[in-house]
Scaffold this motif. Structure first.
Motif: not given
Lengths: 130, 469
Positions: B114-115, B117-122, B125
């Motif tokens: 989860v972390r 994926l959040q890192y990648k999304e951030a 963006t």
């Protein structure tokens, strides 16, 4: 095999000293003396890929600007750049040619000799059988 | 929706993770061996890979660098039955996102994903449109695209970059691309080729010197660090930097201040460092040949360039580019590469990478002389031999006639692997039936007796279609 294309329009003491250093380092047949940027272009277009070419440019700002237009032709070569001026504009322009080594014309050229020795060693080691 | 790959030979683990990850709305695939996993990685782009350490055909930790090379932006989470400090260190050093021990609860195993994926999304963006000047970097393969993405990131940040990759992969072109796409592009791009500078020359070259600083210092010299002020200092083959100079250079990197040899005054220089190497700097540190503190500073941002053999899909474009530039350079009519010529080039593994390929094309053009098409015969013998041998190997792999093929299929049942799998299945089925009886049809008791986790037990029961009431 290491070939040197030596471009220098000037006829002065520095040029003669540099010429002596080159002839001490390499057989004469491997050194091509070139006087104009146009001749340099012609030699680069004919250069074989089998030999490693080192281009030594002893030039001023005006010549540098002309040479930058030929940048693509220098792609497979290693440039040793010798500048006769040390002002920031000339140096910045010189770096646009992406030289492997840069020095100034008031040098004793022992630095150039030392770099050429290393380049020769590198060519030999690259041509050793794998 | 993210795409996840689990490389683990434990079917129970795979099915447990599949259920959980699918329930989160992501796509998941599983591979039971390294070979299978690498095959999937080459064909798909995954956001996160869970990689087991103990796999039937090798150690996951050993294959991690290769995975990072193939797909540098995918985050890899190492999962292991037996965690140890050395393994964790190796994993993180080789670019793993995390190193976790099995059996944790499924949620603990999912959290790093989860972390990641959040890192990648951030990261995505915050990335505005960027038109990249790639100047001579040819190819659209995934490896090259990933490296170019990193060039964009590096160009926008003002941090040290380490370009790592075998000889001939274009490290100087990438360094130039970082400079060209950065805010420093109008300032000098200063190359320090550590392979051509002797130990005595390099210090004076980098830092500069005053007249009389040493015996042959007959004049003052401005150092390359000073000349790189405002621009980029490219330290090519940094592994060759003499050990004695590494300490002084480290100080420059830390403080951007230095003292020319023989000078009383300190100077400052605002440069960005891009270093390149084809050597294993970690090994050099272990052998005492390279300073660990300097390596730590250099590797703020690492770009691993792929060898040509890992991006063969770029080969044709590279060949066409080289033919075009050579024709233009020598003022000759443009040649075309025959399909057989390309095939022959593809059968060779190119230890000298793009540089070797380009030299080979130049030689082939010279051999072809006035012809307009390049054929395999224009290539050097060692490449043609390799090409012929690759045909032979393919022939050896596949049975020639139908009879042999049928025989091979029948004999497949007698392979040791099949016999072993059948025996294990029989024993497991028998064991689970007995376990159901011994535990009195109680799942919790069955777990306690067998030592299996609930998820593992459920997956085995499902596999053999055995039901607890």
């Amino acid at each position: 095999m290491l070939n040197v294309f030596f471009l220098s329009g000037a006829q002065n003491d520095a040029r003669k000293r540099l010429q002596r250093v080159l002839e001490f380092m390499l057989p004469k047949k491997n050194i091509v003396n070139i006087r104009t940027v146009k001749d340099m272009e012609a030699h680069l277009r004919k250069a074989s890929s089998e030999a490693t070419t080192v281009v030594i440019l002893y030039v001023n700002k005006e010549k540098l600007a002309e040479l930058i237009k030929l940048k693509k032709l220098f792609e497979d070569t290693s440039i040793i750049l010798i500048l006769n001026k040390k002002d920031n504009d000339t140096i910045t322009l010189g770096y646009r040619l992406r030289p492997r080594f840069i020095t100034s014309a008031d040098s004793d050229f022992l630095d150039v000799a030392s770099v050429l020795i290393k380049m020769k060693e590198k060519v030999w080691s690259e041509h050793l059988p794998r | 929706m993210a795409k996840i790959l689990v490389i683990d030979d434990d079917p129970g683990m795979c099915s447990m993770m599949s259920r959980k990850i699918k329930s989160m709305g992501h796509e998941i695939e599983c591979a039971q061996t390294i070979k299978d996993g690498l095959g999937k990685i080459k064909e798909n782009i995954y956001d996160v890979i869970f990689l087991d350490v103990s796999l039937p055909d090798g150690n996951g930790l050993e294959i991690l660098p290769k995975i990072r090379r193939i797909t540098p932006t995918t985050q890899v989470i190492i999962i292991t039955g037996l965690g140890d400090h050395a393994g964790a260190e190796q994993a993180i050093k080789n670019g793993a996102w995390d190193y976790i021990e099995k059996p944790s609860t499924i949620n603990l195993m999912i959290l790093p994903m989860v972390r990641a994926l959040q890192y990648k999304e951030a990261s995505l963006t915050t990335e505005p449109e960027f038109s990249l000047k790639r100047d001579g970097i040819i190819g659209e393969s995934r490896g090259i695209k990933e490296s170019l993405k990193q060039v964009v990131q590096a160009a926008k940040m003002d941090i040290n970059v380490l370009l790592s990759g075998p000889t001939g992969t274009g490290k100087e072109l990438f360094a130039w691309a970082i400079h060209q796409n950065s805010l420093r592009c109008d300032k000098p791009f200063v190359i320090v080729d550590c392979t051509i500078l002797t130990e005595t020359l390099v210090e004076g070259m980098l830092f500069g010197h005053e007249k009389g600083a040493f015996t042959s210092a007959d004049r003052m010299r401005e150092g390359l660090i000073e000349q790189a002020d405002g621009g980029t200092l490219f330290l090519d083959e940094v592994g060759e930097l003499p050990y004695s100079v590494q300490k002084s250079f480290l100080r420059v990197l830390q403080e951007h201040r230095f003292r020319p040899l023989g000078s009383k005054n300190e100077l400052t220089s605002d440069f960005r460092l891009v270093a390149a190497t084809n050597r294993d700097l970690d090994q050099m540190v272990a052998r005492g040949e390279f300073r660990e503190d300097l390596l730590f500073r250099l590797r703020s941002f690492i770009i691993q360039l792929p060898p040509l053999k890992d991006r063969m899909e770029d080969l044709k474009e590279l060949v066409n580019y080289k033919i075009a530039t050579s024709s233009e350079r020598h003022g000759i009519k443009k040649m075309a590469a025959s399909p057989e010529f390309i095939e022959a080039l593809k059968s060779y593994d190119w230890p000298g990478n793009v540089r070797e390929l380009f030299n080979t094309i130049e030689q082939a053009i010279a051999v072809a002389a006035n012809r307009s098409i390049l054929f395999p015969n224009d290539l050097p013998n060692h490449i043609r031999i390799k090409h012929s041998q690759s045909h032979l190997r393919r022939k050896d792999d596949k049975p020639e006639n139908k009879e042999e093929a049928i025989q091979a299929q029948n004999l497949g049942n007698y392979k040791l692997q099949n016999i072993r799998e059948t025996a294990i299945s029989n024993i497991e089925r028998k064991y689970l039936t007995e376990l159901r009886a011994t535990s009195g049809n109680n799942i919790e008791k069955a777990c306690a007796i067998s030592g299996l986790s609930q998820s593992r037990l459920y997956s085995l029961l499902k596999k053999y279609n055995i039901k607890f009431s």
